[in-house]
Design a protein around this motif. Structure first.
Motif, PDB file in Angstrom:
ATOM      1  N   GLN A  17       6.211  14.095   4.945  1.00 33.43           N
ATOM      2  CA  GLN A  17       6.897  15.881   4.408  1.00 33.43           C
ATOM      3  C   GLN A  17       7.359  16.098   3.133  1.00 33.43           C
ATOM      4  N   GLN A  18       7.678  17.330   2.644  1.00 39.10           N
ATOM      5  CA  GLN A  18       7.674  17.317   1.077  1.00 39.10           C
ATOM      6  C   GLN A  18       9.673  17.286   1.457  1.00 39.10           C
ATOM      7  N   TYR A  70       9.267  10.222   4.816  1.00 39.92           N
ATOM      8  CA  TYR A  70       8.446  10.078   5.856  1.00 39.92           C
ATOM      9  C   TYR A  70       7.712  11.434   6.677  1.00 39.92           C
ATOM     10  N   CYS A  71       6.855  11.092   7.410  1.00 38.66           N
ATOM     11  CA  CYS A  71       6.018  12.455   7.842  1.00 38.66           C
ATOM     12  C   CYS A  71       6.923  12.934   8.875  1.00 38.66           C
ATOM     13  N   GLU A  72       5.906  14.143   9.032  1.00 39.59           N
ATOM     14  CA  GLU A  72       6.822  14.779  10.143  1.00 39.59           C
ATOM     15  C   GLU A  72       7.511  14.863  11.041  1.00 39.59           C
ATOM     16  N   ALA A  73       6.864  14.165  12.034  1.00 44.92           N
ATOM     17  CA  ALA A  73       7.237  13.589  13.321  1.00 44.92           C
ATOM     18  C   ALA A  73       8.142  12.128  13.295  1.00 44.92           C
ATOM     19  N   GLU A 108       0.582  -1.072  -0.213  1.00 42.56           N
ATOM     20  CA  GLU A 108       0.173  -0.272  -0.016  1.00 42.56           C
ATOM     21  C   GLU A 108       0.660   0.893  -0.107  1.00 42.56           C
ATOM     22  N   LEU A 109       2.295   1.584   0.465  1.00 43.20           N
ATOM     23  CA  LEU A 109       2.979   2.089   0.144  1.00 43.20           C
ATOM     24  C   LEU A 109       2.722   3.177  -1.372  1.00 43.20           C
ATOM     25  N   THR A 110       2.844   4.268  -1.297  1.00 41.77           N
ATOM     26  CA  THR A 110       2.982   4.962  -2.255  1.00 41.77           C
ATOM     27  C   THR A 110       4.390   5.971  -2.055  1.00 41.77           C
ATOM     28  N   GLU A 111       4.505   6.899  -3.136  1.00 47.27           N
ATOM     29  CA  GLU A 111       5.036   8.557  -2.609  1.00 47.27           C
ATOM     30  C   GLU A 111       5.106   9.115  -1.600  1.00 47.27           C
ATOM     31  N   LYS A 112       3.370   8.816  -1.535  1.00 49.70           N
ATOM     32  CA  LYS A 112       3.299  10.290  -1.145  1.00 49.70           C
ATOM     33  C   LYS A 112       2.784   9.418   0.799  1.00 49.70           C
ATOM     34  N   THR A 113       2.803   8.607   0.937  1.00 50.34           N
ATOM     35  CA  THR A 113       3.157   7.749   2.187  1.00 50.34           C
ATOM     36  C   THR A 113       3.942   7.419   3.044  1.00 50.34           C
ATOM     37  N   CYS A 114       3.920   7.017   4.608  1.00 43.30           N
ATOM     38  CA  CYS A 114       5.384   7.210   4.939  1.00 43.30           C
ATOM     39  C   CYS A 114       5.305   6.499   5.594  1.00 43.30           C
TER      40      CYS A 114
END
Length: 197
Positions: free
Chosen positions: A172-173, A177-180, A146-152
């Protein structure tokens, strides 16, 4: 079928005459073409003496290109500079093909070598760890497929168990990964140095 002295002599004679492995196998009977080829190699008869009928080994030898000679190492001559000029930029280190070795290539660790020290959990700030544990409570818990370039893509758990998952929140752009999780993965160099003291 065993290779008697008589059969070996017949093989040597026919091979020397340029007969193919299939023809020799048919003449000997009870032996395959591959068995003949194997025996020829074990006897060291792979080079044909005669110019008789062309066999598969002969055509394969003709088609096989000669191995290329190794390239000599590229050496660069350096000219002596007058003492008044500033020192020249250092020549880059070259590999065996004369290609400069970049810092990225030099940083690759060969298989079997120990990895450099990795940041441990005690080097990560408590604030970052608290933020991660809060974020992981609301994570999407997605699978690898399920991972994409927009998922952490932060992995959580042991990959050998069914409880393994990826965060899945928005990234995060420019980061995976996400911000955390960026806060844990990409720490400023100065803060890591300060915690080691």
């Amino acid at each position: 079928m065993s290779w008697t002295d008589e059969r070996v002599e017949t093989l040597k004679k026919m091979w020397g005459e340029g007969q193919s492995a299939s023809q020799i196998a048919k003449e000997l009977g009870g032996v395959t073409r591959n068995a003949v080829i194997g025996k020829v190699h074990r006897l060291g008869l792979s080079n044909r003496a005669g110019s008789g009928g062309g066999g598969a080994a002969k055509t394969a030898a003709k088609e096989k290109p000669a191995p290329a000679a190794p390239k000599p190492a590229v050496k660069r001559a350096t000219k002596a500079k007058p003492a008044s000029t500033p020192p020249a930029k250092e020549e880059p280190e070259l590999d065996e093909n004369g290609i400069p070795i970049s810092a990225a290539r030099r940083a690759i660790i060969p298989a079997g070598q120990p990895l450099p020290p990795q940041p441990s959990a005690n080097e990560i700030s408590p604030e970052a760890l608290a933020k991660v544990s809060e974020v992981e409570k609301s994570a999407k818990r997605i699978s690898l497929m399920e991972l994409t370039e927009k998922t952490c893509k932060w992995p959580v758990g042991d990959p050998a168990t069914d409880d393994f998952w990826f965060c899945g929140l928005g990234v995060q752009q420019g980061k995976p990964y996400c911000e955390a999780h960026v806060g844990v993965a990409f720490q400023p160099m100065s803060s890591r140095r300060d915690r080691r003291r």
